[in-house]
Design an enzyme around this catalytic site. Structure first.
Site, mmCIF file in Angstrom:
data_model
loop_
_atom_site.group_PDB
_atom_site.id
_atom_site.type_symbol
_atom_site.label_atom_id
_atom_site.label_comp_id
_atom_site.label_asym_id
_atom_site.label_seq_id
_atom_site.Cartn_x
_atom_site.Cartn_y
_atom_site.Cartn_z
ATOM 1 N N GLU A 1 44.442 24.099 103.769
ATOM 2 C CA GLU A 1 44.463 25.551 103.948
ATOM 3 C C GLU A 1 43.374 26.004 104.910
ATOM 4 O O GLU A 1 43.567 26.943 105.686
ATOM 5 C CB GLU A 1 44.313 26.236 102.584
ATOM 6 N N ARG B 1 45.052 14.339 84.471
ATOM 7 C CA ARG B 1 44.633 12.942 84.289
ATOM 8 C C ARG B 1 44.338 12.664 82.819
ATOM 9 O O ARG B 1 44.712 11.623 82.288
ATOM 10 C CB ARG B 1 43.396 12.648 85.147
ATOM 11 N N GLY C 1 46.814 25.432 89.360
ATOM 12 C CA GLY C 1 47.783 26.498 89.612
ATOM 13 C C GLY C 1 48.901 25.847 90.404
ATOM 14 O O GLY C 1 48.632 24.968 91.222
ATOM 15 N N ASP D 1 43.424 19.247 82.530
ATOM 16 C CA ASP D 1 43.382 18.220 83.571
ATOM 17 C C ASP D 1 44.494 17.204 83.319
ATOM 18 O O ASP D 1 44.518 16.549 82.272
ATOM 19 C CB ASP D 1 42.014 17.528 83.567
ATOM 20 N N LEU E 1 47.756 17.391 91.871
ATOM 21 C CA LEU E 1 48.733 16.563 91.155
ATOM 22 C C LEU E 1 49.813 16.063 92.107
ATOM 23 O O LEU E 1 50.210 14.894 92.057
ATOM 24 C CB LEU E 1 49.357 17.366 90.012
ATOM 25 N N GLY E 2 50.283 16.934 92.976
ATOM 26 C CA GLY E 2 51.343 16.567 93.914
ATOM 27 C C GLY E 2 50.945 15.421 94.829
ATOM 28 O O GLY E 2 51.757 14.559 95.162
ATOM 29 N N GLU E 3 49.660 15.397 95.214
ATOM 30 C CA GLU E 3 49.175 14.362 96.127
ATOM 31 C C GLU E 3 48.808 13.062 95.409
ATOM 32 O O GLU E 3 48.880 11.988 95.995
ATOM 33 C CB GLU E 3 47.938 14.869 96.891
ATOM 34 N N ASN E 4 48.382 13.169 94.145
ATOM 35 C CA ASN E 4 47.756 12.014 93.494
ATOM 36 C C ASN E 4 48.492 11.391 92.318
ATOM 37 O O ASN E 4 48.119 10.306 91.880
ATOM 38 C CB ASN E 4 46.336 12.398 93.053
ATOM 39 N N ASP F 1 46.970 34.806 101.262
ATOM 40 C CA ASP F 1 47.806 33.896 100.462
ATOM 41 C C ASP F 1 49.233 34.419 100.319
ATOM 42 O O ASP F 1 50.166 33.649 100.122
ATOM 43 C CB ASP F 1 47.221 33.768 99.043
#
Length: 397
Positions: free
Chosen positions: A383, A284, A211, A282, A331-334, A147
């Protein structure tokens, strides 16, 4: 060529078997509750679930069952273990020694042990998983993918903390950065979507999950990232505090009489948007509460979006401009709302968002308008595929 990708946690193990001809996952699986009562393996093949429930006292037993599931006559995807050409392991911390992925041998295992002090929660289960695989598959080549490796190109003035230099020399205290495999993957996909060489681009990648970290990519290399010596630094996160005045920790110990372990629990597990909202880690749940008028939930989101926006601004300065911004991870995708809030206030960069395109969830898509000066992409991270590609490349040498 089929490659097994393994990601070991302290009591869990994620895996994928990837066919490198098509770069498609033949099987994906998760083993939970290793060493605890109620151990369970769940494998998915073409949407069909296969479950094994039996005691798994350790990671070796878990990997035995993974191999058993993969070769199962009814639910498996290969007829024999010999079809697995190599195994790629996610390793959280490679320290300063590893700037790229590496073929695992005894010397590498010693170096991984040396890195345990830098990642006491993450590296030990990674090492246990590698040892178990080496024992069960002694003739199969293994590769470690770190990583931290992508960020080893940070210039010294970016990774050095303004602390006594001996702390760096003797104890390795410096910025390392994390999520490197994800940042490397999405920045390369962004360059493909733009039809340009990554070496000619300035890209800011935003890995926004529970994260979260940002990365500034210049000439194909990481030159700045928001996580630090540990994955606690940088942005406000789900349960982590991110960057705060370090004297707060001394105040908690001296004035509030908290032990180091108690402070550790607060800053790692009880802070971030959970700490501010009191609702959840979360996003959401927090978005739902904010819509219902919960002021602390709204404040938590405002703080989160502000830290991301602030960091994008800083990285634009680091890069002396920006060609593309990429959103990835949960979060970035959804979350269209979060992307919109983060980019609000960055109009001075010439960013224009297509509201309809931004409503898409979890798809690889450009969400900026044609006349936007900066391209903005949503790119689901992969990944595991990146680990498999590295494993293929290294074992082919």
């Amino acid at each position: 060529m089929k490659i097994l990708v393994v990601n070991c946690g302290s009591s869990s193990l994620k895996y994928q078997l990837i066919d490198m001809t098509s770069e498609e996952a033949l099987a994906k699986g998760l083993v939970e509750r290793i060493g605890i009562e109620g151990s369970i393996l769940t494998q998915k093949v073409n949407g069909e679930k296969y479950i094994i429930e039996e005691p798994m006292k350790d990671h070796k037993k878990a990997i035995e069952l993974v191999l058993k599931a993969l070769v199962d006559k009814e639910h498996g995807v290969i007829s024999d273990m010999s079809e697995i050409a190599a195994v790629g392991h996610r390793v959280v911390h490679g320290g300063e020694k590893y700037a790229s992925s590496v073929l695992i041998d005894d010397e590498v295992m010693e170096a991984l042990e040396d890195c345990v002090k830098l990642a006491p929660l993450h590296n030990p289960p990674n090492i246990i998983g590698i040892n178990a695989c080496r024992e069960l598959m002694p003739k199969t080549p293994m590769v470690a993918v770190f990583d931290t490796a992508f960020h080893q190109t940070l210039p010294d003035y970016a990774y050095m903390y303004p602390l006594p230099y001996e702390l760096y020399e003797q104890n390795g205290i410096r910025k390392y950065g994390f999520h490197g495999t994800s940042h490397r993957y999405v920045s390369s996909v962004a360059s493909e979507m733009m039809g340009k060489d990554l070496k000619d681009l300035k890209v800011i990648t935003c890995h926004l999950g529970n994260g979260a970290s940002l990365c500034a990519v210049k000439e194909g290399k990481s030159v700045e990232t928001s996580m630090g010596f540990t994955p606690l630094a940088g942005l406000a996160m789900g349960t982590r505090c991110g960057d705060i005045d370090p004297a707060i920790l001394l105040f908690m110990e001296r004035e509030l009489k908290m032990s180091p372990d108690e402070v550790d629990t607060v800053i790692n597990k009880k802070s971030g948007v959970l700490g501010i909202s009191g609702v959840s880690s979360d996003f959401r749940d927090i978005e739902g509460a904010a819509e219902e008028g919960n002021k602390r939930a709204k404040l938590a989101l405002d703080v989160y979006h502000y830290t991301v926006r602030q960091t994008i601004g800083a990285y634009t300065a680091v890069l002396n401009g920006v060609d593309a911004i990429v959103f990835t991870a949960g979060l970035g995708e959804n979350s269209a709302a979060s992307r919109e809030e983060i980019l609000n206030g960055l109009e001075y960069l010439g960013i224009k968002i297509d509201a309809e395109k931004n409503k898409q969830r979890g798809k690889q898509i450009e969400i900026s308008t044609e006349d936007s000066k900066v391209k903005v992409f949503v790119i689901p991270t992969d990944e595991e595929l990146m680990i498999a590609r590295d494993t293929k490349e290294i074992t082919a040498k």
